[in-house]
Design a protein around this motif. Structure first.
Motif, PDB file in Angstrom:
ATOM      1  N   MET A 173       0.840  -1.183   0.000  1.00 56.00           N
ATOM      2  CA  MET A 173       0.000   0.000   0.000  1.00 56.00           C
ATOM      3  C   MET A 173       0.880   1.240   0.000  1.00 56.00           C
ATOM      4  N   ALA A 174       0.380   2.276  -0.612  1.00 58.95           N
ATOM      5  CA  ALA A 174       1.091   3.541  -0.699  1.00 58.95           C
ATOM      6  C   ALA A 174       0.791   4.367   0.553  1.00 58.95           C
ATOM      7  N   ARG A 175       1.609   5.396   0.760  1.00 54.06           N
ATOM      8  CA  ARG A 175       1.384   6.259   1.923  1.00 54.06           C
ATOM      9  C   ARG A 175       1.370   7.720   1.477  1.00 54.06           C
ATOM     10  N   VAL A 176       0.458   8.491   2.087  1.00 57.71           N
ATOM     11  CA  VAL A 176       0.331   9.921   1.801  1.00 57.71           C
ATOM     12  C   VAL A 176       0.224  10.687   3.119  1.00 57.71           C
ATOM     13  N   ARG A 177       0.580  11.964   3.069  1.00 56.56           N
ATOM     14  CA  ARG A 177       0.484  12.832   4.251  1.00 56.56           C
ATOM     15  C   ARG A 177      -0.618  13.859   4.001  1.00 56.56           C
ATOM     16  N   PHE A 178      -1.480  14.025   5.001  1.00 56.07           N
ATOM     17  CA  PHE A 178      -2.533  15.034   4.916  1.00 56.07           C
ATOM     18  C   PHE A 178      -1.921  16.376   5.307  1.00 56.07           C
ATOM     19  N   ILE A 179      -1.951  17.347   4.397  1.00 56.15           N
ATOM     20  CA  ILE A 179      -1.337  18.647   4.662  1.00 56.15           C
ATOM     21  C   ILE A 179      -2.371  19.749   4.865  1.00 56.15           C
ATOM     22  N   GLY A 180      -3.637  19.369   5.038  1.00 51.55           N
ATOM     23  CA  GLY A 180      -4.678  20.363   5.305  1.00 51.55           C
ATOM     24  C   GLY A 180      -4.516  20.949   6.704  1.00 51.55           C
ATOM     25  N   SER A 181      -5.263  21.991   6.998  1.00 50.83           N
ATOM     26  CA  SER A 181      -5.134  22.670   8.292  1.00 50.83           C
ATOM     27  C   SER A 181      -6.145  22.191   9.331  1.00 50.83           C
ATOM     28  N   GLU A 182      -7.206  21.517   8.910  1.00 50.50           N
ATOM     29  CA  GLU A 182      -8.252  21.023   9.809  1.00 50.50           C
ATOM     30  C   GLU A 182      -8.410  19.511   9.626  1.00 50.50           C
ATOM     31  N   PRO A 183      -8.758  18.787  10.681  1.00 49.44           N
ATOM     32  CA  PRO A 183      -9.004  17.348  10.522  1.00 49.44           C
ATOM     33  C   PRO A 183     -10.118  17.092   9.509  1.00 49.44           C
ATOM     34  N   VAL A 184     -10.003  15.983   8.786  1.00 46.22           N
ATOM     35  CA  VAL A 184     -11.019  15.592   7.811  1.00 46.22           C
ATOM     36  C   VAL A 184     -11.398  14.128   8.041  1.00 46.22           C
ATOM     37  N   THR A 185     -12.627  13.799   7.674  1.00 45.82           N
ATOM     38  CA  THR A 185     -13.074  12.415   7.715  1.00 45.82           C
ATOM     39  C   THR A 185     -13.015  11.883   6.291  1.00 45.82           C
ATOM     40  N   GLY A 189      -5.409   9.465  -6.893  1.00 43.72           N
ATOM     41  CA  GLY A 189      -6.572  10.240  -6.492  1.00 43.72           C
ATOM     42  C   GLY A 189      -6.302  11.136  -5.292  1.00 43.72           C
ATOM     43  N   TYR A 190      -5.322  10.765  -4.494  1.00 46.41           N
ATOM     44  CA  TYR A 190      -4.942  11.596  -3.347  1.00 46.41           C
ATOM     45  C   TYR A 190      -3.913  12.643  -3.762  1.00 46.41           C
ATOM     46  N   VAL A 191      -2.806  12.209  -4.382  1.00 41.70           N
ATOM     47  CA  VAL A 191      -1.718  13.144  -4.661  1.00 41.70           C
ATOM     48  C   VAL A 191      -2.055  14.170  -5.739  1.00 41.70           C
ATOM     49  N   CYS A 192      -3.131  13.959  -6.496  1.00 45.79           N
ATOM     50  CA  CYS A 192      -3.520  14.978  -7.471  1.00 45.79           C
ATOM     51  C   CYS A 192      -4.136  16.188  -6.768  1.00 45.79           C
ATOM     52  N   GLN A 193      -4.494  16.020  -5.494  1.00 47.28           N
ATOM     53  CA  GLN A 193      -5.029  17.123  -4.685  1.00 47.28           C
ATOM     54  C   GLN A 193      -3.845  17.760  -3.945  1.00 47.28           C
ATOM     55  N   VAL A 194      -3.042  18.523  -4.682  1.00 47.04           N
ATOM     56  CA  VAL A 194      -1.756  19.003  -4.168  1.00 47.04           C
ATOM     57  C   VAL A 194      -1.879  19.928  -2.957  1.00 47.04           C
ATOM     58  N   GLY A 195      -3.002  20.544  -2.744  1.00 46.10           N
ATOM     59  CA  GLY A 195      -3.184  21.404  -1.586  1.00 46.10           C
ATOM     60  C   GLY A 195      -3.674  20.645  -0.359  1.00 46.10           C
ATOM     61  N   THR A 196      -3.911  19.347  -0.500  1.00 46.37           N
ATOM     62  CA  THR A 196      -4.475  18.558   0.584  1.00 46.37           C
ATOM     63  C   THR A 196      -3.594  17.374   0.983  1.00 46.37           C
ATOM     64  N   TRP A 197      -2.995  16.717  -0.004  1.00 44.73           N
ATOM     65  CA  TRP A 197      -2.202  15.514   0.245  1.00 44.73           C
ATOM     66  C   TRP A 197      -0.849  15.623  -0.445  1.00 44.73           C
ATOM     67  N   GLU A 198       0.182  14.972   0.147  1.00 40.14           N
ATOM     68  CA  GLU A 198       1.475  14.856  -0.512  1.00 40.14           C
ATOM     69  C   GLU A 198       1.952  13.415  -0.421  1.00 40.14           C
ATOM     70  N   ALA A 199       2.679  12.988  -1.419  1.00 39.43           N
ATOM     71  CA  ALA A 199       3.174  11.614  -1.467  1.00 39.43           C
ATOM     72  C   ALA A 199       4.257  11.404  -0.412  1.00 39.43           C
ATOM     73  N   VAL A 200       4.207  10.266   0.248  1.00 38.96           N
ATOM     74  CA  VAL A 200       5.252   9.865   1.188  1.00 38.96           C
ATOM     75  C   VAL A 200       5.946   8.618   0.642  1.00 38.96           C
ATOM     76  N   GLU A 201       5.141   7.641   0.222  1.00 38.35           N
ATOM     77  CA  GLU A 201       5.670   6.404  -0.353  1.00 38.35           C
ATOM     78  C   GLU A 201       4.771   6.001  -1.513  1.00 38.35           C
ATOM     79  N   GLU A 202       5.343   5.985  -2.699  1.00 40.21           N
ATOM     80  CA  GLU A 202       4.562   5.652  -3.896  1.00 40.21           C
ATOM     81  C   GLU A 202       4.263   4.154  -3.936  1.00 40.21           C
ATOM     82  N   PRO A 203       3.240   3.786  -4.697  1.00 37.07           N
ATOM     83  CA  PRO A 203       2.931   2.357  -4.823  1.00 37.07           C
ATOM     84  C   PRO A 203       4.098   1.615  -5.467  1.00 37.07           C
ATOM     85  N   ARG A 204       4.254   0.375  -5.073  1.00 40.60           N
ATOM     86  CA  ARG A 204       5.280  -0.465  -5.695  1.00 40.60           C
ATOM     87  C   ARG A 204       4.796  -0.868  -7.081  1.00 40.60           C
TER      88      ARG A 204
END
Length: 77
Positions: A1-13, A37-52
């Motif tokens: 599984m890949a990993r992403v970091r949430f870079i928003g300012s408020e918690p999200v569900t 689908g996550y990393v294309c939202q550059v203001g919300t998510w950033e890649a940490v570990e790409e899929p193998r």
């Protein structure tokens, strides 16, 4: 599984992650197929570990096995 970091300012569900609440700067695992689908939202998510990259399926690379007809069973009279 890949990993992403949430870079928003408020918690999200995130419903896709089991309606889990994600905190700012939290790293989460996401399905490889949904990574883009996550990393294309550059203001919300950033890649940490790409899929193998997918491993080649060795059964697809091998030629199909030949089937040998079974010998007829002998019947006793």
């Amino acid at each position: 599984m890949a990993r992403v970091r949430f870079i928003g300012s408020e918690p999200v569900t995130v419903p896709e992650l089991g309606s889990r609440e994600i905190q700012p700067d939290e790293v989460v695992e996401v399905p490889d197929a949904r990574f883009e689908g996550y990393v294309c939202q550059v203001g919300t998510w950033e890649a940490v570990e790409e899929p193998r990259p997918p491993e080649p399926n060795q059964t697809e690379l091998a030629p199909p096995a030949r089937k040998i007809a079974a010998r007829p069973q002998k019947t006793e009279d």
